[in-house]
Design a protein around this motif. Structure first.
Motif, mmCIF file in Angstrom:
data_model
loop_
_atom_site.group_PDB
_atom_site.id
_atom_site.type_symbol
_atom_site.label_atom_id
_atom_site.label_comp_id
_atom_site.label_asym_id
_atom_site.label_seq_id
_atom_site.Cartn_x
_atom_site.Cartn_y
_atom_site.Cartn_z
ATOM 1 N N ASN A 34 0.857 -1.176 0.000
ATOM 2 C CA ASN A 34 0.000 0.000 0.000
ATOM 3 C C ASN A 34 0.901 1.237 0.000
ATOM 4 O O ASN A 34 2.126 1.123 -0.025
ATOM 5 C CB ASN A 34 -0.974 0.002 1.193
ATOM 6 C CG ASN A 34 -0.247 -0.095 2.533
ATOM 7 O OD1 ASN A 34 0.771 0.560 2.755
ATOM 8 N ND2 ASN A 34 -0.775 -0.929 3.440
ATOM 9 N N CYS A 91 -8.781 4.770 -1.736
ATOM 10 C CA CYS A 91 -9.028 3.713 -0.758
ATOM 11 C C CYS A 91 -10.520 3.499 -0.550
ATOM 12 O O CYS A 91 -11.235 4.436 -0.169
ATOM 13 C CB CYS A 91 -8.371 4.060 0.578
ATOM 14 S SG CYS A 91 -8.607 2.778 1.836
ATOM 15 N N VAL A 120 -1.428 4.803 6.805
ATOM 16 C CA VAL A 120 -2.379 3.723 6.516
ATOM 17 C C VAL A 120 -2.760 3.008 7.804
ATOM 18 O O VAL A 120 -1.890 2.593 8.579
ATOM 19 C CB VAL A 120 -1.793 2.719 5.507
ATOM 20 C CG1 VAL A 120 -2.793 1.587 5.238
ATOM 21 C CG2 VAL A 120 -1.425 3.412 4.199
ATOM 22 N N CYS A 126 -6.923 -1.790 6.149
ATOM 23 C CA CYS A 126 -6.394 -1.920 4.784
ATOM 24 C C CYS A 126 -6.740 -3.300 4.205
ATOM 25 O O CYS A 126 -6.623 -4.325 4.875
ATOM 26 C CB CYS A 126 -4.884 -1.723 4.793
ATOM 27 S SG CYS A 126 -4.115 -1.898 3.166
#
Length: 430
Positions: free
Chosen positions: A8, A28, A46, A51
């Motif tokens: 990511n 996202c 993040v 995630c």
């Protein structure tokens, strides 16, 4: 099959490739990415618990211009209807103009002609767009900037002129998608690259964008630059009501006004900006190939060359990349909103010679040094290649040394003297 070590955008930031555009927050699907303003620029954080990378999601990476942006394939898609494709840094285009706002107030109080401001107001008042995404001074911290959705004439005028500080586009996506109408998105080359990638993944978002307006950009300045200017000028940031990098004509001046309305300083643009050299340049910008916002619909910039240097109100250079927007510009001129004149390609190339050289030639020296020290470089596609010149390696190294000095406040008292020395060295070399 080779596994991408980037899972990511947190890894992109850790590698030093993040451009700080903030597009990853829009990409996202679960809102796991947020932007944080650090000492130099905006960086993504993040929330790994949320995630979805372990389930195959790569939307943030697929929208990240810092990690990968295939120049050739995107240029082919964007420029397929362009009349001219220039490989010297202008990109594909339909027409070139020199122009300025017909409104003298907007022209005089904008960086170079006020064309973006005047054109956005025209599109808004004609109800062609519902608003525009622009950078405006942060009301809580006027020396910094934030992105807003301008939906009135007053909002657009408040966002006029240049912002020599980091700007992130986080929050733009939700605002646009939750409101009716189509919008113009104004940004730096890296911002537009990110939103082009996002639009390719999200056609609904792409359909909401009426046009991408790009700004010529040699380098973003770090968050510390306006803080240093306050330090140098003895200004209290808590007492500042407005902080304009370029106001009152061309090339303008740094104008700082207190919260009570008293003018604290007015310094000609060239007297303060040139002395900053590379002390507060954002290092990631050394790896950028795009000076003229090649992936915009219209690009806007300065024309630092005669006879335009003699115009004390300001004139913009415009690179128009589509027939549709060329028609809009001509309509705006006919309706008295703007003034347009033809601009010769040779004049524009001469005016932007230094910035184009940095982005199209010196960049390979930056790539060389990154690889020499085992650092990752962005992927711009197989056709993006070149050779590092020794003089460029020295130039990039000197710039990196300057940024190393500038980021340390203990050296700020010496920057004035160092800047004068560097100016003399540059003068001797020329």
């Amino acid at each position: 099959m080779k596994t991408d070590r980037f899972q990511n955008v947190a890894a992109v930031a850790a590698s030093g490739l993040c451009v700080g555009c903030g597009v990853c927050t829009a990409a996202c699907p679960v809102g796991a990415v947020t932007m944080r303003l650090e000492w130099d620029a905006y960086k993504p954080t993040v929330e790994n618990v949320r995630c979805l990378a372990d389930r195959g999601c790569r939307r943030c990476l697929h929208s990240c211009p810092g990690k990968r942006f295939d120049f050739a394939s995107n240029a082919q898609h964007l420029f397929e209807n362009a009349d001219i494709f220039s490989e010297d840094g202008l990109g594909g285009y339909h027409s070139l103009y020199a122009g300025y706002a017909a409104d003298d107030f907007i022209r005089y109080h904008s960086a170079s002609g006020g064309m973006i401001c005047a054109l956005l107001i025209y599109l808004l008042e004609k109800k062609i767009i519902a608003g525009a995404v622009v950078a405006t001074p942060d009301p809580q911290e006027p020396i910094q900037a934030r992105t807003v959705l301008a939906r009135t004439r007053e909002d657009i005028i408040a966002a006029r002129s240049s912002r020599y500080c980091p700007v992130s586009q986080d929050g733009v996506y939700d605002t646009i998608m939750s409101t009716e109408g189509r919008y113009v998105l104004v940004g730096l080359p890296c911002h537009l690259q990110g939103f082009r990638l996002l639009a390719a993944q999200d056609p609904e978002f792409g359909s909401k964008i009426y046009a991408f307006f790009g700004l010529f950009c040699s380098s973003t300045r770090t968050r510390q630059m306006p803080e240093y200017l306050c330090y140098k000028l003895g200004l209290d940031p808590n007492n500042i009501g407005s902080f304009s990098y370029r106001d009152e004509g061309y090339p303008g001046c740094l104008k700082v006004v207190s919260k009570t309305g008293r003018t604290l300083c007015k310094i000609p643009y060239h007297e303060y900006y040139r002395q900053l050299h590379a002390f507060f340049n954002y290092r990631r910008c050394l790896l950028c190939f795009d000076h003229t916002a090649e992936f915009s619909d219209i690009s806007f910039g300065d024309i630092h060359i005669d006879p335009y240097l003699q115009d004390d109100k300001g004139v913009n250079a415009l690179i128009v990349r589509s027939a549709r927007l060329d028609t809009v510009l001509r309509d705006a001129q006919q309706d008295g909103a703007i003034v347009l004149n033809p601009l010769q390609k040779e004049t524009l190339l001469a005016a932007q010679r230094q910035g184009l050289y940095m982005k199209k030639q010196r960049i390979f020296a930056a790539f060389f040094l990154r690889r020499l020290f085992g650092r990752t470089v962005p992927d711009y596609g197989a056709q993006f290649s070149g050779h590092a010149r020794m003089r460029d390696i020295f130039s990039v190294t000197a710039g990196l040394v300057q940024t190393w000095i500038g980021r340390r406040r203990c050296f700020w008292g010496l920057l004035g003297s160092l800047g004068k020395i560097l100016s003399r060295i540059k003068g001797l070399r020329q």
